[in-house]
Design a protein around this motif. Sequence first.
Motif, PDB file in Angstrom:
ATOM      1  N   GLN A 198      -3.198   3.382  -1.751  1.00  0.00           N
ATOM      2  CA  GLN A 198      -2.988   2.928  -0.373  1.00  0.00           C
ATOM      3  C   GLN A 198      -2.955   1.399  -0.299  1.00  0.00           C
ATOM      4  O   GLN A 198      -2.132   0.823   0.408  1.00  0.00           O
ATOM      5  N   LEU A 199      -3.842   0.763  -1.042  1.00  0.00           N
ATOM      6  CA  LEU A 199      -3.874  -0.709  -1.045  1.00  0.00           C
ATOM      7  C   LEU A 199      -2.648  -1.282  -1.740  1.00  0.00           C
ATOM      8  O   LEU A 199      -2.140  -2.331  -1.354  1.00  0.00           O
ATOM      9  N   LYS A 200      -2.162  -0.584  -2.767  1.00  0.00           N
ATOM     10  CA  LYS A 200      -0.950  -1.023  -3.458  1.00  0.00           C
ATOM     11  C   LYS A 200       0.248  -0.954  -2.504  1.00  0.00           C
ATOM     12  O   LYS A 200       1.087  -1.857  -2.486  1.00  0.00           O
ATOM     13  N   GLN A 201       0.324   0.107  -1.700  1.00  0.00           N
ATOM     14  CA  GLN A 201       1.415   0.238  -0.728  1.00  0.00           C
ATOM     15  C   GLN A 201       1.407  -0.922   0.265  1.00  0.00           C
ATOM     16  O   GLN A 201       2.439  -1.307   0.781  1.00  0.00           O
ATOM     17  N   ARG A 202       0.245  -1.458   0.535  1.00  0.00           N
ATOM     18  CA  ARG A 202       0.118  -2.587   1.470  1.00  0.00           C
ATOM     19  C   ARG A 202       0.205  -3.939   0.753  1.00  0.00           C
ATOM     20  O   ARG A 202      -0.053  -4.967   1.353  1.00  0.00           O
ATOM     21  N   ASP A 203       0.511  -3.899  -0.528  1.00  0.00           N
ATOM     22  CA  ASP A 203       0.651  -5.100  -1.359  1.00  0.00           C
ATOM     23  C   ASP A 203      -0.631  -5.937  -1.389  1.00  0.00           C
ATOM     24  O   ASP A 203      -0.599  -7.163  -1.383  1.00  0.00           O
ATOM     25  N   LEU A 204      -1.777  -5.244  -1.451  1.00  0.00           N
ATOM     26  CA  LEU A 204      -3.054  -5.942  -1.529  1.00  0.00           C
ATOM     27  C   LEU A 204      -3.651  -5.892  -2.934  1.00  0.00           C
ATOM     28  O   LEU A 204      -4.538  -6.689  -3.252  1.00  0.00           O
ATOM     29  N   VAL A 205      -3.186  -4.934  -3.753  1.00  0.00           N
ATOM     30  CA  VAL A 205      -3.648  -4.842  -5.145  1.00  0.00           C
ATOM     31  C   VAL A 205      -2.478  -4.561  -6.071  1.00  0.00           C
ATOM     32  O   VAL A 205      -1.458  -3.996  -5.661  1.00  0.00           O
ATOM     33  N   ASN A 206      -2.659  -4.964  -7.323  1.00  0.00           N
ATOM     34  CA  ASN A 206      -1.782  -4.536  -8.407  1.00  0.00           C
ATOM     35  C   ASN A 206      -2.545  -3.426  -9.114  1.00  0.00           C
ATOM     36  O   ASN A 206      -3.683  -3.645  -9.562  1.00  0.00           O
ATOM     37  N   TYR A 207      -1.939  -2.236  -9.170  1.00  0.00           N
ATOM     38  CA  TYR A 207      -2.655  -1.075  -9.702  1.00  0.00           C
ATOM     39  C   TYR A 207      -1.692  -0.150 -10.428  1.00  0.00           C
ATOM     40  O   TYR A 207      -0.630   0.176  -9.904  1.00  0.00           O
ATOM     41  N   LYS A 208      -2.074   0.219 -11.635  1.00  0.00           N
ATOM     42  CA  LYS A 208      -1.410   1.274 -12.399  1.00  0.00           C
ATOM     43  C   LYS A 208      -2.501   2.201 -12.885  1.00  0.00           C
ATOM     44  O   LYS A 208      -3.567   1.742 -13.324  1.00  0.00           O
ATOM     45  N   GLN A 209      -2.249   3.497 -12.820  1.00  0.00           N
ATOM     46  CA  GLN A 209      -3.248   4.477 -13.226  1.00  0.00           C
ATOM     47  C   GLN A 209      -3.799   4.137 -14.611  1.00  0.00           C
ATOM     48  O   GLN A 209      -3.042   3.835 -15.532  1.00  0.00           O
ATOM     49  N   TYR A 210      -5.103   4.168 -14.744  1.00  0.00           N
ATOM     50  CA  TYR A 210      -5.860   3.886 -15.976  1.00  0.00           C
ATOM     51  C   TYR A 210      -5.854   2.410 -16.374  1.00  0.00           C
ATOM     52  O   TYR A 210      -6.404   2.047 -17.397  1.00  0.00           O
ATOM     53  N   GLY A 211      -5.238   1.565 -15.586  1.00  0.00           N
ATOM     54  CA  GLY A 211      -5.192   0.146 -15.917  1.00  0.00           C
ATOM     55  C   GLY A 211      -6.149  -0.657 -15.063  1.00  0.00           C
ATOM     56  O   GLY A 211      -6.753  -0.140 -14.114  1.00  0.00           O
ATOM     57  N   PRO A 212      -6.295  -1.929 -15.395  1.00  0.00           N
ATOM     58  CA  PRO A 212      -7.146  -2.801 -14.579  1.00  0.00           C
ATOM     59  C   PRO A 212      -6.528  -3.033 -13.199  1.00  0.00           C
ATOM     60  O   PRO A 212      -5.314  -2.969 -13.029  1.00  0.00           O
TER      61      PRO A 212
END
Length: 129
Positions: A53-67
């Motif tokens: 949800q935060l990635k959709q709002r461009d607040l985090v960089n997130y990939k599953q299992y990643g930092p």
Amino acid sequence: MTDTDTHSNLSESLEDYIEAIRNISLEKKEVLVGAIAQYLGVKKPSVSLAMRQLKQRDLVNYKQYGPIQLTPTGEKYADSIIQNHTRVKNFLITMLHMTEERANEVACRIEHIMTTEEIARLSNVRKKI
């Protein structure tokens, strides 16, 4: 995003995730789902959902299992939340003589319902007394 909008764009829960990411990142090199889950006392699937949800709002960089990293916008948002929390906590300690632990607990709730401008006024009240 203006300061007034800061607390109207996200749910309390998502604000807590942003704040957690920022606080963890200040202590550790990498922020992982497990660290956030432990910090907030939630399960890893809840963290993963929030990160999407935060990635959709461009607040985090997130990939599953990643930092997980806050984007520049996410960092600004987190810093605003943390600053508001600190202001409320300090007011409660100074003016109401709460313990730091209790003030932290209460500040966590108050920071979500007051605007940045209202919280800033708490500092002005302390200065006038």
